[in-house]
Write an enzyme that holds these catalytic residues in place. Structure first.
Site, PDB file in Angstrom:
ATOM      1  N   ARG A  65      59.960  16.590  28.877  1.00 63.13           N
ATOM      2  CA  ARG A  65      60.208  17.261  30.154  1.00 63.13           C
ATOM      3  C   ARG A  65      59.656  16.504  31.358  1.00 63.13           C
ATOM      4  O   ARG A  65      60.066  16.710  32.478  1.00 63.13           O
ATOM      5  CB  ARG A  65      59.504  18.619  30.116  1.00 63.13           C
ATOM      6  CG  ARG A  65      60.467  19.769  30.118  1.00 63.13           C
ATOM      7  CD  ARG A  65      59.736  21.053  30.053  1.00 63.13           C
ATOM      8  NE  ARG A  65      58.606  20.960  29.126  1.00 63.13           N
ATOM      9  CZ  ARG A  65      57.938  22.005  28.659  1.00 63.13           C
ATOM     10  NH1 ARG A  65      58.291  23.215  29.021  1.00 63.13           N
ATOM     11  NH2 ARG A  65      56.913  21.870  27.825  1.00 63.13           N
ATOM     12  N   LYS A 172      55.460  20.645   9.741  1.00 66.06           N
ATOM     13  CA  LYS A 172      55.082  22.023   9.488  1.00 66.06           C
ATOM     14  C   LYS A 172      54.616  22.659  10.809  1.00 66.06           C
ATOM     15  O   LYS A 172      54.266  21.913  11.717  1.00 66.06           O
ATOM     16  CB  LYS A 172      53.994  22.078   8.437  1.00 66.06           C
ATOM     17  CG  LYS A 172      52.641  21.604   8.945  1.00 66.06           C
ATOM     18  CD  LYS A 172      51.614  21.740   7.879  1.00 66.06           C
ATOM     19  CE  LYS A 172      50.259  21.417   8.377  1.00 66.06           C
ATOM     20  NZ  LYS A 172      49.698  22.215   9.433  1.00 66.06           N
ATOM     21  N   HIS A 202      51.590  15.547   5.541  1.00 62.02           N
ATOM     22  CA  HIS A 202      50.948  14.234   5.658  1.00 62.02           C
ATOM     23  C   HIS A 202      49.955  13.973   4.514  1.00 62.02           C
ATOM     24  O   HIS A 202      49.597  12.837   4.257  1.00 62.02           O
ATOM     25  CB  HIS A 202      50.313  14.034   7.031  1.00 62.02           C
ATOM     26  CG  HIS A 202      48.998  14.708   7.229  1.00 62.02           C
ATOM     27  ND1 HIS A 202      48.886  16.039   7.530  1.00 62.02           N
ATOM     28  CD2 HIS A 202      47.734  14.231   7.176  1.00 62.02           C
ATOM     29  CE1 HIS A 202      47.601  16.343   7.645  1.00 62.02           C
ATOM     30  NE2 HIS A 202      46.872  15.273   7.446  1.00 62.02           N
ATOM     31  N   LYS A 206      48.799  10.200   1.882  1.00 65.14           N
ATOM     32  CA  LYS A 206      47.464   9.619   1.678  1.00 65.14           C
ATOM     33  C   LYS A 206      47.435   8.852   0.353  1.00 65.14           C
ATOM     34  O   LYS A 206      47.933   9.340  -0.658  1.00 65.14           O
ATOM     35  CB  LYS A 206      46.394  10.724   1.673  1.00 65.14           C
ATOM     36  CG  LYS A 206      46.203  11.391   3.044  1.00 65.14           C
ATOM     37  CD  LYS A 206      45.091  12.425   2.994  1.00 65.14           C
ATOM     38  CE  LYS A 206      45.081  13.287   4.242  1.00 65.14           C
ATOM     39  NZ  LYS A 206      44.235  12.795   5.321  1.00 65.14           N
ATOM     40  N   GLU A 240      36.501  21.252   6.252  1.00 63.72           N
ATOM     41  CA  GLU A 240      36.438  20.509   7.510  1.00 63.72           C
ATOM     42  C   GLU A 240      35.218  20.965   8.282  1.00 63.72           C
ATOM     43  O   GLU A 240      34.857  22.144   8.237  1.00 63.72           O
ATOM     44  CB  GLU A 240      37.696  20.768   8.331  1.00 63.72           C
ATOM     45  CG  GLU A 240      38.940  20.218   7.676  1.00 63.72           C
ATOM     46  CD  GLU A 240      40.163  20.429   8.547  1.00 63.72           C
ATOM     47  OE1 GLU A 240      40.549  19.489   9.237  1.00 63.72           O
ATOM     48  OE2 GLU A 240      40.693  21.551   8.547  1.00 63.72           O
ATOM     49  N   ASP A 259      48.057  27.470   7.462  1.00 66.82           N
ATOM     50  CA  ASP A 259      47.904  26.136   8.060  1.00 66.82           C
ATOM     51  C   ASP A 259      47.836  25.047   6.994  1.00 66.82           C
ATOM     52  O   ASP A 259      48.511  24.025   7.115  1.00 66.82           O
ATOM     53  CB  ASP A 259      46.636  26.106   8.933  1.00 66.82           C
ATOM     54  CG  ASP A 259      46.431  24.759   9.618  1.00 66.82           C
ATOM     55  OD1 ASP A 259      47.431  24.148  10.025  1.00 66.82           O
ATOM     56  OD2 ASP A 259      45.260  24.326   9.753  1.00 66.82           O
ATOM     57  N   HIS A 264      49.442  21.541   2.182  1.00 68.57           N
ATOM     58  CA  HIS A 264      48.627  20.471   1.592  1.00 68.57           C
ATOM     59  C   HIS A 264      48.028  20.864   0.229  1.00 68.57           C
ATOM     60  O   HIS A 264      48.122  20.126  -0.745  1.00 68.57           O
ATOM     61  CB  HIS A 264      47.474  20.078   2.523  1.00 68.57           C
ATOM     62  CG  HIS A 264      47.889  19.780   3.931  1.00 68.57           C
ATOM     63  ND1 HIS A 264      49.102  19.235   4.241  1.00 68.57           N
ATOM     64  CD2 HIS A 264      47.250  19.944   5.118  1.00 68.57           C
ATOM     65  CE1 HIS A 264      49.190  19.070   5.555  1.00 68.57           C
ATOM     66  NE2 HIS A 264      48.080  19.508   6.104  1.00 68.57           N
TER      67      HIS A 264
HETATM   68  C1  BG6 Z   1      46.707  19.638   9.523  1.00 67.01           C
HETATM   69  C2  BG6 Z   1      46.178  20.995   9.890  1.00 67.01           C
HETATM   70  O1  BG6 Z   1      47.890  19.751   8.801  1.00 67.01           O
HETATM   71  O2  BG6 Z   1      45.752  18.941   8.727  1.00 67.01           O
HETATM   72  C3  BG6 Z   1      44.828  20.880  10.587  1.00 67.01           C
HETATM   73  O3  BG6 Z   1      47.088  21.649  10.755  1.00 67.01           O
HETATM   74  C4  BG6 Z   1      43.872  20.042   9.770  1.00 67.01           C
HETATM   75  O4  BG6 Z   1      44.276  22.176  10.827  1.00 67.01           O
HETATM   76  C5  BG6 Z   1      44.528  18.717   9.399  1.00 67.01           C
HETATM   77  O5  BG6 Z   1      42.713  19.823  10.546  1.00 67.01           O
HETATM   78  C6  BG6 Z   1      43.629  17.914   8.492  1.00 67.01           C
HETATM   79  O6  BG6 Z   1      44.173  16.655   8.234  1.00 67.01           O
HETATM   80  P1  BG6 Z   1      43.276  15.479   7.696  1.00 67.01           P
HETATM   81  O7  BG6 Z   1      44.243  14.400   7.396  1.00 67.01           O
HETATM   82  O8  BG6 Z   1      42.315  15.141   8.805  1.00 67.01           O
HETATM   83  O9  BG6 Z   1      42.551  15.995   6.507  1.00 67.01           O
END
Ligand code: BG6
Length: 510
Positions: A65, A172, A202, A206, A240, A259, A264
């Site tokens: 935008r 996602k 993602h 890894k 985390e 989330d 994952h």
């Molecule tokens: C994301 C989540 O998919 O993965 C986040 O939305 C999370 O909340 C993140 O912090 C963690 O990714 P990584 O690669 O740092 O473990």
């Protein structure tokens, strides 16, 4: 041995160890001014260019935008690259990339902007040799998928001429429950056939996650142990230490289970528990993941087999941090969970009776993701109880991050005149075993999408099956109280500890 019969990577083009370079193509990013594009996608594209893995005429079009001209967009991309790229900043690589980027201004309801985009794509095909091959990266909220897909269809951008390809890469959340995921899949599949849809999880990009398959299927050592005969339970942890400051818009009302567990953690479970694919091809891999996901169910009763929490103010190391409801943008009455733990079972011959405990949380003791297979105790112990007080259960731990590697935990004799047995660790560490640096997950996944290599992308069926597993738990939570508070910097709520202690087990403290 006759050396001439050795595999020669220069002679044999089939050598899978050679870096694969994408054929002629370009990419359009929707949501290019968002966090994900700035922090991950743009740096990953630079890293790929720096490693020589993008085709000569590769062109990146940002759609957004902002009232930007080419120089504004270049400045923005350059800053993102300088901040986020994994590989060294090289001026010649950047100069080449700067010539290959274009900004198209517009909103998702703006027909004219999409017509301009279409014309730009056609012009790039003529001038830069992108050959009509384009990937559209939707780094946008799911409620924008439908308007963008509609525009891509209306403007003709979604349609590939003979011998060309058009793909869509989506991020996602793929819905917030099974029903909305189905709707979303229908929306996308109405415009792009399933084999042109690349859903990013993602975690699958890894290295350590891909290593689960190498560990299991390239070795003879572990497979005999990988069953309910020897495994007591499996713990999959994604902890985390960071909080949710700045992410209220996305996270409030979503929570930890939607989330990261839906995607994952359930993908990690699938890779850990699936059977060996017949071949290492996308369809065989996906078929095995689908099979195991179909056999996966929550263990009942959910009041005892699940736990959820929300972090309150506390200390993260030496830093004093706020609770979730005091973070900017969060509803002070928010009941969004920042910690979730569940117990799943897999109804198959290999896994019947083995609980899979999944847990994730924000503001926990430290950042660590691991998969731990915890083994049963030896059925008979010739050493006296006193000599084995420091002997726990054997474990095999796949350390996804940080400090990537694998640990085996087993008992060993303590030096001395008595037969005392204590736990020790045997470690494999990526950083010690290999000199190569691991690529970032997004580097790998973007390249794979351009190469039409879909092994590391969950299919719509996998996404729907994951929701099917999670939905009953989310429904239960929605009608049964609130998340239990836990102090930032700790390992989650009391109920999570009870969830395991009830079964005479404990969570690992990584
Ligand atoms: C994301 C989540 O998919 O993965 C986040 O939305 C999370 O909340 C993140 O912090 C963690 O990714 P990584 O690669 O740092 O473990």
């Amino acid at each position: 041995m006759d050396r001439s019969t050795w595999f020669n990577p220069l002679r044999d083009p089939q050598d899978k160890r050679l870096p694969r370079i994408a054929g002629p193509c370009g990419m359009v990013i929707f949501g290019v001014t968002g966090d994900l594009a700035r922090k991950k996608l743009l740096p990953a594209i630079y890293d790929l260019a720096n490693r020589g893995l993008l085709p000569a005429g590769f062109t990146l079009i940002g759609f957004g935008r902002r009232d930007w001209d080419h120089d504004d967009f270049c400045d923005y991309v350059k800053k993102a690259v300088e901040h986020g790229a994994r590989t060294a900043f090289r001026d010649n690589v950047w100069q080449r990339l700067a010539e290959a980027i274009i900004f198209v201004r517009g909103t998702f309801d703006d027909d004219a902007a999409f017509d301009t985009l279409n014309a730009t794509v056609a012009e790039v095909d003529n001038t830069r040799g992108t050959a009509g091959n384009w990937a559209f990266y939707l780094s946008i909220p799911p409620d924008s998928f439908s308007p963008v897909c509609h525009q891509l269809q209306r403007s003709g951008l979604a349609e590939a001429a003979d011998g060309q390809w058009r793909r869509v890469i989506i991020e996602k959340p793929f819905g917030h429950d099974l029903a909305s995921a189905k709707e979303l899949n229908e929306t996308v599949n109405a415009v792009f056939p399933e084999d042109a849809v690349f859903r990013i999880d993602h975690y699958l990009g890894k290295e350590t996650v891909q290593n689960i398959m190498a560990l299991r299927f390239a070795n003879q050592l572990f497979d005999p142990l990988w069953t309910s005969h020897y495994v007591d339970h499996v713990q999959i942890t994604m902890a985390e230490d960071m909080g949710l400051g700045g992410r209220a818009g996305y996270y409030d009302g979503i929570g930890a289970a939607r989330d990261v567990i839906q995607n994952h953690l359930i993908q990690l479970l699938a890779l850990t528990a699936m059977e060996e694919p017949i071949e290492f091809t996308p369809s065989e891999l996906q078929a095995e993941k689908i099979k195991v996901l179909r056999a996966t169910k929550p263990v009942l009763p959910l009041a005892k087999t699940t736990a959820r929490g929300q972090y309150t103010a506390g200390w993260q190391g030496s830093e004093q941090v706020r609770g979730l409801t005091e973070e900017d943008g969060f509803d002070p009455q928010s009941t969004t969970e920042t910690f979730a733990a569940l117990t799943l079972e897999i109804n198959s011959r290999r896994w019947a009776g083995v609980p899979f405990y999944l847990r994730t949380g924000k503001r926990l003791g430290r950042r660590v993701t691991e998969i731990a297979l915890v083994f049963k105790q030896a059925p008979h112990q010739p050493f006296g109880d006193v000599m084995t007080t420091a002997l726990g259960k054997n474990a095999m731990v796949i350390r996804v991050q940080p400090d990537e590697g694998v640990t085996m935990r087993f008992g060993s004799k303590v030096p001395g005149s008595t037969m005392e047995v204590r736990d020790v660790n045997m470690d494999f560490s990526y950083s010690e075993a290999f000199t190569e640096q691991s690529p970032e997950a997004y580097e790998r996944l973007i390249l794979d999408a351009l190469l039409d290599e879909s092994s590391l992308f969950p299919t719509n069926e996998e996404v729907e099956l994951s929701w099917k597993i999670l939905d009953p738990i989310l429904d239960y939570w929605a009608t049964h109280g609130k998340p239990e508070p836990y102090k930032a910097g700790t390992w989650g709520p009391e109920s999570a500890e009870k969830m395991l202690s009830r079964e005479h087990r404990t969570w690992r403290r990584p």
